[in-house]
Every structure is written in C-alpha cells, then in structure tokens.
Enzyme design. Structure first.
Site, short mmCIF file in Angstrom:
data_model
loop_
_atom_site.label_atom_id
_atom_site.label_comp_id
_atom_site.label_asym_id
_atom_site.label_seq_id
_atom_site.Cartn_x
_atom_site.Cartn_y
_atom_site.Cartn_z
N HIS A 72 -10.00 2.87 2.84
CA HIS A 72 -10.82 2.20 1.82
C HIS A 72 -10.60 0.69 1.83
O HIS A 72 -9.50 0.20 2.04
CB HIS A 72 -10.58 2.80 0.43
CG HIS A 72 -9.20 2.65 -0.11
ND1 HIS A 72 -8.81 1.58 -0.91
CD2 HIS A 72 -8.12 3.45 -0.04
CE1 HIS A 72 -7.56 1.74 -1.29
NE2 HIS A 72 -7.11 2.85 -0.76
N ASP A 189 -2.23 -1.47 0.36
CA ASP A 189 -3.03 -0.30 0.03
C ASP A 189 -4.45 -0.77 -0.27
O ASP A 189 -4.67 -1.33 -1.34
CB ASP A 189 -2.40 0.42 -1.16
CG ASP A 189 -3.26 1.51 -1.76
OD1 ASP A 189 -4.22 1.94 -1.11
OD2 ASP A 189 -2.97 1.91 -2.90
N GLU A 223 -12.36 3.70 -3.68
CA GLU A 223 -11.31 4.71 -3.74
C GLU A 223 -10.38 4.51 -4.93
O GLU A 223 -9.90 5.47 -5.53
CB GLU A 223 -10.51 4.69 -2.43
CG GLU A 223 -9.55 5.85 -2.25
CD GLU A 223 -8.17 5.61 -2.85
OE1 GLU A 223 -7.38 6.57 -2.92
OE2 GLU A 223 -7.88 4.46 -3.25
N GLU A 224 -10.11 3.25 -5.27
CA GLU A 224 -9.14 2.97 -6.34
C GLU A 224 -9.62 3.45 -7.71
O GLU A 224 -8.81 3.56 -8.64
CB GLU A 224 -8.82 1.47 -6.39
CG GLU A 224 -8.05 0.94 -5.19
CD GLU A 224 -6.64 1.49 -5.07
OE1 GLU A 224 -6.24 2.30 -5.93
OE2 GLU A 224 -5.93 1.11 -4.12
N HIS A 324 1.28 -0.28 -5.39
CA HIS A 324 0.48 -0.86 -6.46
C HIS A 324 1.19 -2.02 -7.16
O HIS A 324 0.83 -2.40 -8.27
CB HIS A 324 0.05 0.20 -7.49
CG HIS A 324 -1.08 1.04 -7.01
ND1 HIS A 324 -1.87 1.79 -7.85
CD2 HIS A 324 -1.59 1.24 -5.76
CE1 HIS A 324 -2.80 2.43 -7.15
NE2 HIS A 324 -2.64 2.11 -5.87
#
Length: 394
Positions: A72, A189, A223-224, A324
């Site tokens: 993503h 990420d 995606e998040e 994160h």
C-alpha cells in the site's frame, strides 16, 4: 532456479524517493504518479482505478492462475478537526496510531490556499509553565494540538490563512539511512514494502526472466483505513501475497533480519498451501525466515477477502521495531523479501486447478491428517491430487 541478486542501491533510492512524497490516506495522487512512472520505466503497462490504486501486469507463460503481489502507498496522517480560539488546530488521526507518537512531530498542512508547516504539541508543552503537569497529562488526540508556523493567534487568523476543517496533515518522516544497514523513519509501513516490490520486479526484468503465469503488481491507496486491495483484483487472479511490516516486539517472533512469514492475523489463518510454499521457497533458496502470528493486525489481503475475492492469501513482512511510530528496519530484511518475491514469481504453479474459479472435486488439494501423511513431502501430495492443465472456458 538460482537466487536472484537484488540491487539494494536501487531499493534504497526508491525508498528514499517514496518517503519524500507525503501520502496520508486520502492524499495519495502524487505518490501514485511517482510509482506509475517507475513501473512504466520498467516496461510495464499500468491501469488505475478511479481513485488511483495501481494494477500492473507482468506477462507470464500462461494467463491463469494469475498471481499478485500487493503493498500500500498510503500512510498514517491527520486531519484538521477544529480551528481553536488560541490559533491552533485540533486534530483527528488518519489511520490507527497513538497521539503518543504524534507529540513533537513536524508536519505539513495542505490547505486550499497553500501549505503550512507546523508541530504537534501536547496541550501542556512547557515545563517552565506547567512544571510536573507536563508528565501527568493524559495521552490522547484530545490532549494534543497543532501549532502552525504562521501568524495565527486566533481562529480568525487561521481562517485568514485559508486553513479549514478537514484539511489534510502529513507527518514528516525524517528518514535516516545508516551505514550499518538500519533505516529509521516514519512511514516505512508500507513504503518499504513498495520499494521491495519494485526492486524484485527490477531484478526479474534485468535477468530477462518470465513468470510461470501472469503476475499482477498491485498498489493500494487506503490500507491504513481498512479499505486495502478490495477493488484491485482481476478475475483471473488466484493468489495474493501482501507485503507489509511485521512487529518485532516482546511476544512476537518477527525479526529485523530475514523474512517474517505471517501464518495468521486478526482475521484468521492465511492460506495453508500458499504460506507453506513460501516457507519451502525460503528453505530452497537459503533465505533467512521466521514465522509469526499477529493478533492486532490486518493487511491488504483482509479487505480483498471481505470484499468477496476467492483468492489464496499470504502475508510476508519486514521486521519493524516501533510500528506506527518512529519505525526501524534493516536492509537485510528488505533484500530477503525481494529475493523471496522473485523466487515465488518465477516458481512453477503447483495447484493447476486454481486456474478455474469453480471446478469439480477432482484435483482439489489435501492437507495432512495423520503421521503417515505428514511424513510425505508436499510435492508428492500435490503430484497425486492435481489434474493435468485444466481447460479454460472461453
């Protein structure tokens, strides 16, 4: 098939370029352009959904059962919730992340009248004023605010600047690429996963290899917030491997070195046959790996399954410390992931029946149920259960 050499310099350059482009969910157009340009330069034809998710096809010897690799492009971020009387901004998060990791972050605010820089601070930010209260105030998004680096001492000042409720706030990644191979940054990420996919694709094309079947390279943009690859799969795709982060925390088996193959996440187990094929590929190609199970985690594959896609799914990850937040990974893991992707893409199809969306029972796979079966190789089981190449309907 020998293990392909991954150009780690190319991988690092791509990761640095991706990190330099802000892309919180809902603000991904520019990174879509950048990745699309890179895919085109590698020689692939791309298709974009209306909102910008990317699907690129690498032609294989056969069309079905097609494979897909997915990462993503979107990252965490924030959005303006309120213009405060003191000239600062109340925020809500984009994606699931703690305000604990937002405190002190440098940001860019995207307003319709231009961009502004700023810093996210706790409400009580000065020890000279609040003394010990700065250590006892609660943690939460309602306890932080965004200080804009402009003349803004009131709500009217903010309005005069053109800042409005709903404006997107991007969090600066502040990346560091260390000589010992460690990489520290926000938003690894999943920009590291995107860079890994591009490096694997570059290696396959550089070596002039052709996949056994068509392989789709998918890049999702939400995606998040849980949307993921729900609208990206083509009907001929029978399997999808998501490339994302694996958490290296106490109680987890993930590592910052090698590949971490996820056996399950919060949505349940990944496909038994596909995950074990990935394990065998690591063993056959001498790629360091470990297995893990994630309890508070979902990836692009979950949204695809929930949207009704009948595909085999798996998740391969780079170990990340401090997910994160200020994340840390190692180039060894990124290279290992790219090596595994190249091994998978160039490997033969083992379940020919997957070429058909619906088929009779004959040729359907088996899973071991007793010690005698467990002692036999997976290849032997597949050999006796597979049909010849199934005929496809027009």
């Amino acid at each position: 098939m020998r293990r392909l050499k991954i150009d780690t310099s190319y991988l690092q350059r791509m990761l640095a370029a991706l990190l330099a482009i802000p892309s919180p969910t809902g603000y991904t157009d520019e990174i879509v352009h950048r990745v699309s340009h890179e895919l085109r330069s590698l020689g692939l034809v791309i298709e974009l959904t209306r909102r910008g998710a990317i699907r690129a096809r690498l032609e294989g010897a056969k069309r079905r059962p097609a494979r897909s690799i997915c990462a993503h492009l979107d990252t965490l971020g924030a959005q303006v919730k309120l213009l405060k009387p003191n000239g600062r901004l109340e925020l809500v998060p984009i994606g699931h992340w703690s305000s604990r990791f937002a405190e002190g972050a440098r940001t860019v605010i995207y307003s319709e009248h231009g961009t502004y820089r700023g810093t996210i601070l706790p409400l009580k930010a000065s020890g000279h004023t609040y003394d010990g209260e700065i250590d006892t105030q609660p943690v939460g998004w309602e306890y932080v605010e965004l200080r804009v680096d402009a003349m803004a001492k009131s709500r009217r000042d903010l309005e005069r600047l053109g800042i409005a409720i709903g404006d997107i706030v991007a969090i600066e990644p502040q990346p560091e690429f260390l000589e010992n191979g460690f990489i520290v940054s926000r938003h690894l990420d999943d920009k590291a996963g995107v860079a890994v996919m591009l490096a694997a694709l570059e290696a396959i094309l550089r070596e002039g290899l052709s996949p056994a079947v068509d392989t789709y390279w998918l890049f999702s943009i939400a995606e998040e917030v849980g949307v993921g690859a729900s609208s990206l799969l083509a009907p001929e795709i029978a399997s999808m491997i998501a490339v994302d982060n694996g958490t290296t925390a106490p109680g987890q088996a993930s590592d910052e070195f090698g590949v971490t193959i996820a056996m399950a996440d919060q949505t349940g187990p990944f496909d038994w046959h596909l995950t074990r094929k990935l394990v065998r590929l690591c063993q056959d190609h001498d790629i360091r790996f470990q297995r893990d199970v994630f309890r508070y985690y979902r990836s692009d594959s979950a949204s695809a399954i929930e949207a009704g896609a009948d595909v085999r799914t798996a998740l391969i990850t780079f170990g990340v410390d401090g997910s994160h937040g200020y994340e840390r990974i190692h180039m060894h893991s990124l290279r290992s992931l790219a090596e595994l992707i190249t091994a998978y893409v160039t490997s033969p199809v083992e379940i020919a029946r997957d070429a058909l969306e619906l088929a009779p029972l004959k040729g359907f796979t088996h899973q071991p149920m007793d010690e005698a079966t467990l002692s036999r190789s997976a290849d032997a089981i597949l050999e006796e259960t597979e049909d010849p190449e199934p005929r496809l309907s027009e």
